[in-house]
Write a protein that holds these residues in place. Structure first.
Motif, PDB file in Angstrom:
ATOM      1  N   LEU A 272      43.268   0.003  10.348  1.00  0.00           N
ATOM      2  CA  LEU A 272      42.746  -0.615  11.576  1.00  0.00           C
ATOM      3  C   LEU A 272      43.305   0.047  12.839  1.00  0.00           C
ATOM      4  O   LEU A 272      42.728  -0.079  13.919  1.00  0.00           O
ATOM      5  CB  LEU A 272      43.057  -2.121  11.580  1.00  0.00           C
ATOM      6  CG  LEU A 272      42.269  -2.919  10.530  1.00  0.00           C
ATOM      7  CD1 LEU A 272      42.786  -4.351  10.420  1.00  0.00           C
ATOM      8  CD2 LEU A 272      40.776  -2.932  10.873  1.00  0.00           C
ATOM      9  N   GLN A 273      44.434   0.745  12.692  1.00  0.00           N
ATOM     10  CA  GLN A 273      45.031   1.367  13.883  1.00  0.00           C
ATOM     11  C   GLN A 273      44.667   2.849  14.015  1.00  0.00           C
ATOM     12  O   GLN A 273      45.238   3.569  14.831  1.00  0.00           O
ATOM     13  CB  GLN A 273      46.552   1.184  13.846  1.00  0.00           C
ATOM     14  CG  GLN A 273      46.922  -0.261  14.140  1.00  0.00           C
ATOM     15  CD  GLN A 273      48.362  -0.578  13.868  1.00  0.00           C
ATOM     16  OE1 GLN A 273      49.188   0.316  13.678  1.00  0.00           O
ATOM     17  NE2 GLN A 273      48.684  -1.860  13.816  1.00  0.00           N
ATOM     18  N   ARG A 274      43.726   3.300  13.190  1.00  0.00           N
ATOM     19  CA  ARG A 274      43.279   4.687  13.371  1.00  0.00           C
ATOM     20  C   ARG A 274      42.651   4.842  14.759  1.00  0.00           C
ATOM     21  O   ARG A 274      42.058   3.885  15.283  1.00  0.00           O
ATOM     22  CB  ARG A 274      42.243   5.049  12.291  1.00  0.00           C
ATOM     23  CG  ARG A 274      42.878   5.320  10.924  1.00  0.00           C
ATOM     24  CD  ARG A 274      41.832   5.414   9.838  1.00  0.00           C
ATOM     25  NE  ARG A 274      40.749   6.321  10.156  1.00  0.00           N
ATOM     26  CZ  ARG A 274      40.810   7.645  10.068  1.00  0.00           C
ATOM     27  NH1 ARG A 274      41.925   8.227   9.652  1.00  0.00           N
ATOM     28  NH2 ARG A 274      39.778   8.388  10.389  1.00  0.00           N
ATOM     29  N   PRO A 275      42.762   6.036  15.350  1.00  0.00           N
ATOM     30  CA  PRO A 275      42.187   6.223  16.688  1.00  0.00           C
ATOM     31  C   PRO A 275      40.685   5.924  16.681  1.00  0.00           C
ATOM     32  O   PRO A 275      40.001   6.227  15.695  1.00  0.00           O
ATOM     33  CB  PRO A 275      42.422   7.714  16.975  1.00  0.00           C
ATOM     34  CG  PRO A 275      43.380   8.196  15.952  1.00  0.00           C
ATOM     35  CD  PRO A 275      43.399   7.242  14.820  1.00  0.00           C
ATOM     36  N   LEU A 276      40.188   5.357  17.766  1.00  0.00           N
ATOM     37  CA  LEU A 276      38.747   5.103  17.877  1.00  0.00           C
ATOM     38  C   LEU A 276      38.027   6.446  17.939  1.00  0.00           C
ATOM     39  O   LEU A 276      38.553   7.427  18.453  1.00  0.00           O
ATOM     40  CB  LEU A 276      38.469   4.275  19.129  1.00  0.00           C
ATOM     41  CG  LEU A 276      39.118   2.887  19.111  1.00  0.00           C
ATOM     42  CD1 LEU A 276      38.899   2.183  20.445  1.00  0.00           C
ATOM     43  CD2 LEU A 276      38.582   2.036  17.958  1.00  0.00           C
ATOM     44  N   ARG A 277      36.815   6.492  17.400  1.00  0.00           N
ATOM     45  CA  ARG A 277      36.112   7.781  17.328  1.00  0.00           C
ATOM     46  C   ARG A 277      34.609   7.547  17.372  1.00  0.00           C
ATOM     47  O   ARG A 277      34.151   6.413  17.143  1.00  0.00           O
ATOM     48  CB  ARG A 277      36.490   8.525  16.042  1.00  0.00           C
ATOM     49  CG  ARG A 277      36.383   7.653  14.788  1.00  0.00           C
ATOM     50  CD  ARG A 277      36.665   8.413  13.536  1.00  0.00           C
ATOM     51  NE  ARG A 277      35.543   9.275  13.207  1.00  0.00           N
ATOM     52  CZ  ARG A 277      35.579  10.236  12.287  1.00  0.00           C
ATOM     53  NH1 ARG A 277      36.687  10.456  11.626  1.00  0.00           N
ATOM     54  NH2 ARG A 277      34.519  10.959  12.030  1.00  0.00           N
ATOM     55  N   PRO A 278      33.815   8.579  17.616  1.00  0.00           N
ATOM     56  CA  PRO A 278      32.363   8.418  17.570  1.00  0.00           C
ATOM     57  C   PRO A 278      31.915   8.059  16.156  1.00  0.00           C
ATOM     58  O   PRO A 278      32.583   8.425  15.174  1.00  0.00           O
ATOM     59  CB  PRO A 278      31.820   9.791  17.968  1.00  0.00           C
ATOM     60  CG  PRO A 278      32.966  10.563  18.495  1.00  0.00           C
ATOM     61  CD  PRO A 278      34.216   9.948  17.979  1.00  0.00           C
ATOM     62  N   GLU A 279      30.770   7.374  16.060  1.00  0.00           N
ATOM     63  CA  GLU A 279      30.380   6.864  14.755  1.00  0.00           C
ATOM     64  C   GLU A 279      29.824   7.930  13.810  1.00  0.00           C
ATOM     65  O   GLU A 279      29.923   7.796  12.597  1.00  0.00           O
ATOM     66  CB  GLU A 279      29.327   5.748  14.907  1.00  0.00           C
ATOM     67  CG  GLU A 279      29.044   5.061  13.578  1.00  0.00           C
ATOM     68  CD  GLU A 279      28.078   3.899  13.690  1.00  0.00           C
ATOM     69  OE1 GLU A 279      27.229   3.898  14.582  1.00  0.00           O
ATOM     70  OE2 GLU A 279      28.183   2.986  12.863  1.00  0.00           O
ATOM     71  N   GLY A 280      29.254   8.998  14.330  1.00  0.00           N
ATOM     72  CA  GLY A 280      28.547   9.968  13.475  1.00  0.00           C
ATOM     73  C   GLY A 280      29.424  10.460  12.336  1.00  0.00           C
ATOM     74  O   GLY A 280      30.640  10.457  12.422  1.00  0.00           O
ATOM     75  N   VAL A 281      28.763  10.869  11.250  1.00  0.00           N
ATOM     76  CA  VAL A 281      29.464  11.330  10.041  1.00  0.00           C
ATOM     77  C   VAL A 281      30.410  12.472  10.376  1.00  0.00           C
ATOM     78  O   VAL A 281      31.523  12.532   9.940  1.00  0.00           O
ATOM     79  CB  VAL A 281      28.427  11.782   9.002  1.00  0.00           C
ATOM     80  CG1 VAL A 281      29.087  12.608   7.923  1.00  0.00           C
ATOM     81  CG2 VAL A 281      27.714  10.603   8.433  1.00  0.00           C
TER      82      VAL A 281
END
Ligand SMILES: NC(=O)c1ccc[n+]([C@@H]2O[C@H](COP(=O)([O-])OP(=O)(O)OC[C@H]3O[C@@H](n4cnc5c(N)ncnc54)[C@H](O)[C@@H]3O)[C@@H](O)[C@H]2O)c1
Ligand SMILES: O=P(O)(O)OC[C@H](O)CO
Length: 325
Positions: free
Chosen positions: A316-325
Protein backbone atom coordinates in the motif's frame (compact mmCIF):
# COMPACT_ATOMS: atom_id res chain seq x y z
CA UNK A 1 -8.31 -40.08 -32.20
CA UNK A 2 -7.63 -42.37 -29.21
CA UNK A 3 -6.73 -40.29 -26.13
CA UNK A 4 -4.83 -41.10 -22.98
CA UNK A 5 -4.64 -38.96 -19.85
CA UNK A 6 -1.54 -38.89 -17.65
CA UNK A 7 -2.52 -37.93 -14.10
CA UNK A 8 -5.75 -38.82 -12.31
CA UNK A 9 -6.13 -35.91 -9.92
CA UNK A 10 -9.34 -33.91 -10.11
CA UNK A 11 -8.47 -32.28 -13.43
CA UNK A 12 -7.10 -35.36 -15.21
CA UNK A 13 -10.20 -37.28 -14.16
CA UNK A 14 -12.54 -34.51 -15.35
CA UNK A 15 -10.69 -34.33 -18.68
CA UNK A 16 -10.95 -38.11 -19.05
CA UNK A 17 -14.70 -37.68 -18.56
CA UNK A 18 -14.72 -34.99 -21.30
CA UNK A 19 -12.74 -37.24 -23.65
CA UNK A 20 -15.05 -40.21 -22.93
CA UNK A 21 -18.22 -38.42 -24.06
CA UNK A 22 -20.07 -40.41 -26.71
CA UNK A 23 -18.71 -43.61 -25.14
CA UNK A 24 -15.20 -43.13 -26.55
CA UNK A 25 -12.63 -45.30 -24.80
CA UNK A 26 -10.08 -43.35 -22.72
CA UNK A 27 -7.09 -44.67 -20.79
CA UNK A 28 -6.30 -42.78 -17.59
CA UNK A 29 -2.94 -43.23 -15.86
CA UNK A 30 -3.06 -42.83 -12.07
CA UNK A 31 -0.14 -42.92 -9.71
CA UNK A 32 -2.15 -44.38 -6.83
CA UNK A 33 -3.35 -47.99 -7.05
CA UNK A 34 -6.43 -47.15 -4.94
CA UNK A 35 -7.45 -44.59 -7.57
CA UNK A 36 -7.02 -47.20 -10.32
CA UNK A 37 -9.11 -49.71 -8.37
CA UNK A 38 -11.88 -47.24 -7.51
CA UNK A 39 -12.23 -46.05 -11.12
CA UNK A 40 -12.19 -49.55 -12.63
CA UNK A 41 -14.43 -51.15 -10.01
CA UNK A 42 -16.88 -48.34 -9.17
CA UNK A 43 -16.38 -45.70 -11.89
CA UNK A 44 -15.52 -43.11 -9.29
CA UNK A 45 -12.31 -41.33 -8.32
CA UNK A 46 -13.18 -41.24 -4.65
CA UNK A 47 -9.87 -39.65 -3.67
CA UNK A 48 -9.54 -36.70 -6.04
CA UNK A 49 -13.00 -36.20 -7.59
CA UNK A 50 -15.49 -37.83 -5.24
CA UNK A 51 -19.19 -37.96 -6.02
CA UNK A 52 -18.87 -37.90 -9.82
CA UNK A 53 -20.18 -40.91 -11.76
CA UNK A 54 -17.48 -41.52 -14.37
CA UNK A 55 -18.05 -42.96 -17.81
CA UNK A 56 -17.56 -46.75 -17.86
CA UNK A 57 -15.43 -46.28 -21.01
CA UNK A 58 -12.66 -44.73 -18.85
CA UNK A 59 -10.14 -47.43 -17.99
CA UNK A 60 -7.58 -46.59 -15.32
CA UNK A 61 -4.10 -48.04 -15.14
CA UNK A 62 -0.93 -47.54 -13.14
CA UNK A 63 1.28 -48.67 -16.06
CA UNK A 64 2.46 -45.87 -18.36
CA UNK A 65 3.12 -48.52 -21.02
CA UNK A 66 -0.67 -48.96 -21.36
CA UNK A 67 -0.66 -45.58 -23.12
CA UNK A 68 1.71 -46.76 -25.87
CA UNK A 69 -0.94 -47.38 -28.56
CA UNK A 70 -2.89 -44.15 -28.18
CA UNK A 71 -2.85 -41.23 -30.64
CA UNK A 72 -2.35 -38.29 -28.25
CA UNK A 73 -1.76 -37.78 -24.53
CA UNK A 74 -3.16 -35.17 -22.16
CA UNK A 75 -0.58 -34.39 -19.49
CA UNK A 76 -2.33 -33.46 -16.23
CA UNK A 77 0.32 -34.09 -13.59
CA UNK A 78 1.15 -31.15 -11.25
CA UNK A 79 3.88 -28.98 -12.75
CA UNK A 80 6.65 -29.93 -10.33
CA UNK A 81 6.32 -33.64 -11.28
CA UNK A 82 5.91 -33.33 -15.04
CA UNK A 83 9.61 -33.67 -15.88
CA UNK A 84 9.89 -36.92 -13.92
CA UNK A 85 6.68 -38.47 -15.29
CA UNK A 86 7.37 -37.47 -18.91
CA UNK A 87 10.86 -38.89 -18.52
CA UNK A 88 9.29 -42.30 -17.85
CA UNK A 89 6.71 -42.06 -20.65
CA UNK A 90 7.33 -43.46 -24.15
CA UNK A 91 5.92 -40.67 -26.30
CA UNK A 92 7.45 -41.39 -29.73
CA UNK A 93 6.48 -38.14 -31.40
CA UNK A 94 2.82 -38.24 -30.41
CA UNK A 95 1.09 -34.92 -29.60
CA UNK A 96 1.11 -33.87 -25.94
CA UNK A 97 -1.69 -31.65 -24.63
CA UNK A 98 -0.34 -29.87 -21.55
CA UNK A 99 -2.97 -29.09 -18.92
CA UNK A 100 -0.99 -28.15 -15.78
CA UNK A 101 -0.67 -24.52 -14.67
CA UNK A 102 2.68 -23.60 -13.22
CA UNK A 103 6.41 -22.93 -13.67
CA UNK A 104 9.03 -25.51 -12.73
CA UNK A 105 10.97 -24.57 -9.60
CA UNK A 106 14.74 -24.38 -10.04
CA UNK A 107 14.83 -24.53 -13.83
CA UNK A 108 12.24 -21.72 -14.27
CA UNK A 109 10.91 -23.65 -17.28
CA UNK A 110 7.34 -23.32 -18.49
CA UNK A 111 5.57 -26.69 -18.83
CA UNK A 112 5.97 -26.56 -22.62
CA UNK A 113 9.73 -26.14 -22.16
CA UNK A 114 9.84 -29.15 -19.81
CA UNK A 115 7.89 -31.21 -22.36
CA UNK A 116 9.97 -30.02 -25.33
CA UNK A 117 13.20 -30.93 -23.52
CA UNK A 118 11.86 -34.42 -22.69
CA UNK A 119 10.23 -35.10 -26.08
CA UNK A 120 11.60 -32.74 -28.75
CA UNK A 121 9.78 -34.58 -31.58
CA UNK A 122 6.29 -34.19 -30.14
CA UNK A 123 3.93 -31.42 -31.19
CA UNK A 124 2.73 -29.55 -28.10
CA UNK A 125 -0.60 -27.97 -27.25
CA UNK A 126 -1.71 -26.16 -24.10
CA UNK A 127 -5.23 -26.45 -22.72
CA UNK A 128 -6.01 -23.75 -20.18
CA UNK A 129 -8.85 -21.58 -18.96
CA UNK A 130 -11.46 -21.13 -16.23
CA UNK A 131 -12.18 -24.74 -15.37
CA UNK A 132 -13.09 -26.03 -11.95
CA UNK A 133 -12.79 -29.79 -12.40
CA UNK A 134 -16.03 -30.68 -10.60
CA UNK A 135 -18.03 -28.34 -12.87
CA UNK A 136 -16.48 -29.74 -16.05
CA UNK A 137 -17.06 -33.31 -14.87
CA UNK A 138 -20.70 -32.45 -14.17
CA UNK A 139 -21.09 -31.26 -17.78
CA UNK A 140 -21.63 -27.60 -16.88
CA UNK A 141 -20.86 -25.06 -19.66
CA UNK A 142 -17.13 -24.31 -19.90
CA UNK A 143 -14.82 -22.64 -22.45
CA UNK A 144 -11.05 -23.07 -22.69
CA UNK A 145 -8.13 -21.90 -24.78
CA UNK A 146 -6.46 -24.65 -26.81
CA UNK A 147 -3.14 -23.24 -27.96
CA UNK A 148 -0.92 -24.97 -30.51
CA UNK A 149 1.53 -23.69 -33.11
CA UNK A 150 0.11 -26.24 -35.58
CA UNK A 151 -3.36 -24.89 -36.35
CA UNK A 152 -4.52 -28.07 -38.11
CA UNK A 153 -3.62 -30.10 -35.02
CA UNK A 154 -5.42 -27.58 -32.78
CA UNK A 155 -8.54 -28.08 -34.94
CA UNK A 156 -8.32 -31.89 -34.74
CA UNK A 157 -7.83 -31.84 -30.98
CA UNK A 158 -10.66 -29.33 -30.54
CA UNK A 159 -13.01 -31.46 -32.65
CA UNK A 160 -12.11 -34.49 -30.56
CA UNK A 161 -12.82 -32.96 -27.14
CA UNK A 162 -15.51 -30.35 -27.90
CA UNK A 163 -19.11 -30.94 -26.87
CA UNK A 164 -22.27 -28.90 -26.40
CA UNK A 165 -20.94 -27.81 -22.99
CA UNK A 166 -17.14 -27.87 -23.50
CA UNK A 167 -15.89 -25.27 -25.98
CA UNK A 168 -12.20 -25.05 -26.90
CA UNK A 169 -11.15 -21.76 -28.55
CA UNK A 170 -8.08 -22.21 -30.77
CA UNK A 171 -4.99 -20.03 -30.44
CA UNK A 172 -1.40 -20.30 -31.62
CA UNK A 173 -0.04 -18.44 -28.56
CA UNK A 174 1.27 -21.35 -26.47
CA UNK A 175 3.37 -19.16 -24.16
CA UNK A 176 0.48 -16.76 -23.51
CA UNK A 177 -1.89 -19.60 -22.56
CA UNK A 178 0.70 -21.05 -20.20
CA UNK A 179 1.66 -17.80 -18.51
CA UNK A 180 -1.97 -16.88 -17.92
CA UNK A 181 -2.63 -20.17 -16.10
CA UNK A 182 0.59 -20.10 -14.09
CA UNK A 183 0.37 -16.48 -12.93
CA UNK A 184 -3.33 -16.53 -12.02
CA UNK A 185 -2.66 -19.20 -9.39
CA UNK A 186 -0.28 -16.87 -7.56
CA UNK A 187 -2.72 -13.97 -7.81
CA UNK A 188 -5.55 -16.20 -6.52
CA UNK A 189 -3.53 -16.75 -3.34
CA UNK A 190 -3.34 -12.96 -2.93
CA UNK A 191 -7.11 -12.60 -3.39
CA UNK A 192 -7.68 -15.36 -0.85
CA UNK A 193 -5.54 -13.42 1.63
CA UNK A 194 -7.78 -10.40 1.12
CA UNK A 195 -10.80 -12.58 1.91
CA UNK A 196 -9.20 -14.26 4.92
CA UNK A 197 -8.04 -10.97 6.39
CA UNK A 198 -11.48 -9.37 5.90
CA UNK A 199 -10.16 -6.62 3.60
CA UNK A 200 -13.35 -6.88 1.54
CA UNK A 201 -14.42 -6.43 -2.03
CA UNK A 202 -12.81 -3.15 -3.18
CA UNK A 203 -9.43 -4.57 -2.25
CA UNK A 204 -10.12 -7.83 -4.08
CA UNK A 205 -11.24 -6.08 -7.28
CA UNK A 206 -8.16 -3.86 -7.15
CA UNK A 207 -5.91 -6.89 -6.72
CA UNK A 208 -7.53 -8.60 -9.69
CA UNK A 209 -7.00 -5.54 -11.89
CA UNK A 210 -3.46 -4.78 -10.73
CA UNK A 211 -2.65 -8.49 -10.77
CA UNK A 212 -3.79 -8.62 -14.36
CA UNK A 213 -1.41 -5.73 -15.10
CA UNK A 214 1.42 -7.85 -13.59
CA UNK A 215 0.40 -10.88 -15.62
CA UNK A 216 0.33 -8.77 -18.78
CA UNK A 217 3.73 -7.16 -18.14
CA UNK A 218 5.37 -10.51 -17.44
CA UNK A 219 3.58 -12.33 -20.26
CA UNK A 220 4.47 -9.73 -22.87
CA UNK A 221 8.10 -9.69 -21.74
CA UNK A 222 8.11 -13.45 -22.39
CA UNK A 223 6.55 -13.14 -25.86
CA UNK A 224 2.87 -13.72 -25.01
CA UNK A 225 0.18 -11.80 -26.87
CA UNK A 226 -2.02 -9.37 -24.95
CA UNK A 227 -5.21 -10.81 -26.47
CA UNK A 228 -4.36 -14.25 -25.04
CA UNK A 229 -3.75 -12.82 -21.58
CA UNK A 230 -7.06 -10.95 -21.81
CA UNK A 231 -8.80 -14.17 -22.86
CA UNK A 232 -9.95 -17.39 -21.23
CA UNK A 233 -6.51 -18.62 -20.15
CA UNK A 234 -5.58 -15.29 -18.52
CA UNK A 235 -8.23 -12.87 -17.34
CA UNK A 236 -11.00 -15.49 -17.55
CA UNK A 237 -9.21 -17.89 -15.24
CA UNK A 238 -8.01 -15.06 -13.00
CA UNK A 239 -11.59 -13.92 -12.38
CA UNK A 240 -12.76 -17.48 -11.66
CA UNK A 241 -9.95 -18.41 -9.34
CA UNK A 242 -9.99 -15.12 -7.45
CA UNK A 243 -13.70 -15.44 -6.66
CA UNK A 244 -14.31 -18.78 -5.03
CA UNK A 245 -13.22 -21.07 -2.24
CA UNK A 246 -13.58 -23.87 -4.79
CA UNK A 247 -10.08 -22.74 -5.79
CA UNK A 248 -7.34 -24.47 -3.83
CA UNK A 249 -5.07 -21.46 -4.39
CA UNK A 250 -7.69 -18.98 -3.18
CA UNK A 251 -8.38 -21.20 -0.13
CA UNK A 252 -4.68 -21.35 0.69
CA UNK A 253 -4.68 -17.54 0.63
CA UNK A 254 -7.72 -17.41 2.92
CA UNK A 255 -5.77 -19.43 5.48
CA UNK A 256 -2.74 -17.14 5.16
CA UNK A 257 -5.00 -14.11 5.57
CA UNK A 258 -6.38 -15.65 8.76
CA UNK A 259 -2.85 -15.81 10.10
CA UNK A 260 -2.23 -19.56 9.67
CA UNK A 261 1.35 -20.39 8.68
CA UNK A 262 1.96 -21.62 5.12
CA UNK A 263 3.73 -24.70 6.45
CA UNK A 264 0.65 -25.77 8.41
CA UNK A 265 -1.61 -25.10 5.43
CA UNK A 266 0.58 -27.04 2.98
CA UNK A 267 1.65 -30.01 5.08
CA UNK A 268 -0.14 -33.32 4.56
CA UNK A 269 -2.33 -32.09 1.73
CA UNK A 270 -3.20 -34.55 -1.05
CA UNK A 271 -4.34 -31.90 -3.50
CA UNK A 272 -2.15 -29.35 -5.21
CA UNK A 273 -2.14 -25.54 -4.88
CA UNK A 274 0.22 -24.80 -7.78
CA UNK A 275 0.61 -21.12 -6.89
CA UNK A 276 2.61 -21.97 -3.76
CA UNK A 277 5.41 -23.58 -5.78
CA UNK A 278 5.11 -21.14 -8.69
CA UNK A 279 5.25 -17.89 -6.65
CA UNK A 280 9.01 -17.98 -5.79
CA UNK A 281 10.07 -19.11 -9.26
CA UNK A 282 7.78 -16.53 -10.87
CA UNK A 283 9.44 -13.84 -8.77
CA UNK A 284 12.85 -14.96 -10.06
CA UNK A 285 11.65 -15.21 -13.65
CA UNK A 286 10.14 -11.72 -13.39
CA UNK A 287 13.44 -10.37 -12.09
CA UNK A 288 15.24 -12.02 -15.02
CA UNK A 289 12.78 -10.38 -17.40
CA UNK A 290 13.15 -6.98 -15.69
CA UNK A 291 9.45 -6.93 -14.78
CA UNK A 292 7.98 -5.61 -11.52
CA UNK A 293 5.45 -7.95 -9.89
CA UNK A 294 4.72 -6.51 -6.42
CA UNK A 295 1.66 -8.70 -5.78
CA UNK A 296 3.57 -11.87 -6.65
CA UNK A 297 6.34 -10.60 -4.36
CA UNK A 298 3.81 -10.11 -1.54
CA UNK A 299 2.56 -13.69 -1.97
CA UNK A 300 6.16 -14.97 -1.77
CA UNK A 301 6.72 -12.95 1.40
CA UNK A 302 3.59 -14.34 3.06
CA UNK A 303 4.45 -17.91 2.03
CA UNK A 304 7.89 -17.31 3.54
CA UNK A 305 6.33 -16.33 6.89
CA UNK A 306 6.38 -12.51 6.74
CA UNK A 307 3.68 -10.86 8.90
CA UNK A 308 0.55 -9.81 7.01
CA UNK A 309 0.62 -6.20 8.29
CA UNK A 310 4.15 -5.67 7.02
CA UNK A 311 3.35 -7.22 3.63
CA UNK A 312 0.22 -5.09 3.27
CA UNK A 313 2.09 -1.93 4.23
CA UNK A 314 4.78 -2.68 1.64
CA UNK A 315 2.11 -2.96 -1.08
CA UNK A 316 0.00 0.00 0.00
CA UNK A 317 2.97 2.33 0.47
CA UNK A 318 4.38 1.84 -3.01
CA UNK A 319 4.82 5.16 -4.84
CA UNK A 320 1.73 6.32 -6.74
CA UNK A 321 2.08 5.77 -10.49
CA UNK A 322 0.15 5.99 -13.76
CA UNK A 323 -2.29 3.16 -14.27
CA UNK A 324 -1.09 1.89 -17.68
CA UNK A 325 0.58 -1.53 -17.85
N1 LIG B 1 -8.55 -29.22 -10.18
C1 LIG B 1 -8.89 -28.31 -11.08
O1 LIG B 1 -10.02 -27.79 -11.05
C2 LIG B 1 -7.92 -27.91 -12.17
C3 LIG B 1 -8.42 -27.25 -13.29
C4 LIG B 1 -7.53 -26.86 -14.28
C5 LIG B 1 -6.18 -27.12 -14.16
N2 LIG B 1 -5.73 -27.77 -13.06
C6 LIG B 1 -4.31 -28.08 -13.02
O2 LIG B 1 -4.14 -29.47 -13.25
C7 LIG B 1 -2.93 -29.92 -12.63
C8 LIG B 1 -3.24 -31.13 -11.81
O3 LIG B 1 -4.08 -30.74 -10.76
P1 LIG B 1 -5.28 -31.63 -10.19
O4 LIG B 1 -6.28 -30.67 -9.65
O5 LIG B 1 -5.74 -32.62 -11.19
O6 LIG B 1 -4.55 -32.40 -9.00
P2 LIG B 1 -5.17 -32.84 -7.58
O7 LIG B 1 -4.84 -31.81 -6.59
O8 LIG B 1 -6.59 -33.21 -7.72
O9 LIG B 1 -4.36 -34.17 -7.27
C9 LIG B 1 -2.99 -34.19 -7.03
C10 LIG B 1 -2.33 -34.94 -8.15
O10 LIG B 1 -0.92 -34.92 -7.94
C11 LIG B 1 -0.42 -36.20 -8.26
N3 LIG B 1 0.88 -36.39 -7.64
C12 LIG B 1 1.22 -36.22 -6.34
N4 LIG B 1 2.52 -36.52 -6.16
C13 LIG B 1 3.01 -36.87 -7.38
C14 LIG B 1 4.28 -37.29 -7.85
N5 LIG B 1 5.33 -37.40 -7.05
N6 LIG B 1 4.40 -37.55 -9.17
C15 LIG B 1 3.36 -37.44 -10.02
N7 LIG B 1 2.13 -37.06 -9.62
C16 LIG B 1 1.96 -36.77 -8.31
C17 LIG B 1 -1.48 -37.14 -7.74
O11 LIG B 1 -1.33 -38.41 -8.27
C18 LIG B 1 -2.72 -36.41 -8.24
O12 LIG B 1 -2.97 -36.76 -9.57
C19 LIG B 1 -2.41 -28.73 -11.82
O13 LIG B 1 -1.43 -28.07 -12.57
C20 LIG B 1 -3.63 -27.82 -11.69
O14 LIG B 1 -3.26 -26.45 -11.57
C21 LIG B 1 -6.56 -28.18 -12.07
O1 LIG C 1 -8.28 -24.96 -7.51
P1 LIG C 1 -7.23 -24.17 -8.23
O2 LIG C 1 -6.88 -22.90 -7.55
O3 LIG C 1 -6.05 -25.02 -8.59
O4 LIG C 1 -7.89 -23.72 -9.63
C1 LIG C 1 -8.41 -24.69 -10.48
C2 LIG C 1 -8.39 -24.22 -11.92
O5 LIG C 1 -7.09 -23.87 -12.32
C3 LIG C 1 -9.36 -23.12 -12.21
O6 LIG C 1 -9.34 -22.82 -13.58
Amino acid sequence: MKLGVIGAGAWGTALAQVAARGDSPVTLWARESEVVDAINARHENSIFLPGVALSPTIRATDRLSDLDDLDALLVVVPTQHIGAVLGETKVAGRPLILCAKGIEAGSKRLVSEVAADAHPDSPLAVLSGPTFAHEVAAGLPTAVTLACADEALARRLSDRIASATFRPYASNDVVGAEIGGAVKNVLAIACGVVEGAGLSLNARASLIARGFAEMTRFGMARGARQETLAGLAGLGDLVLTCSSTSSRNFSLGVGLGQGIAAEALLSDRKTVAEGAATAPVLREAARDAGVEMPIAQAVCDLLGGAPLDAVMDALLQRPLRPEGV
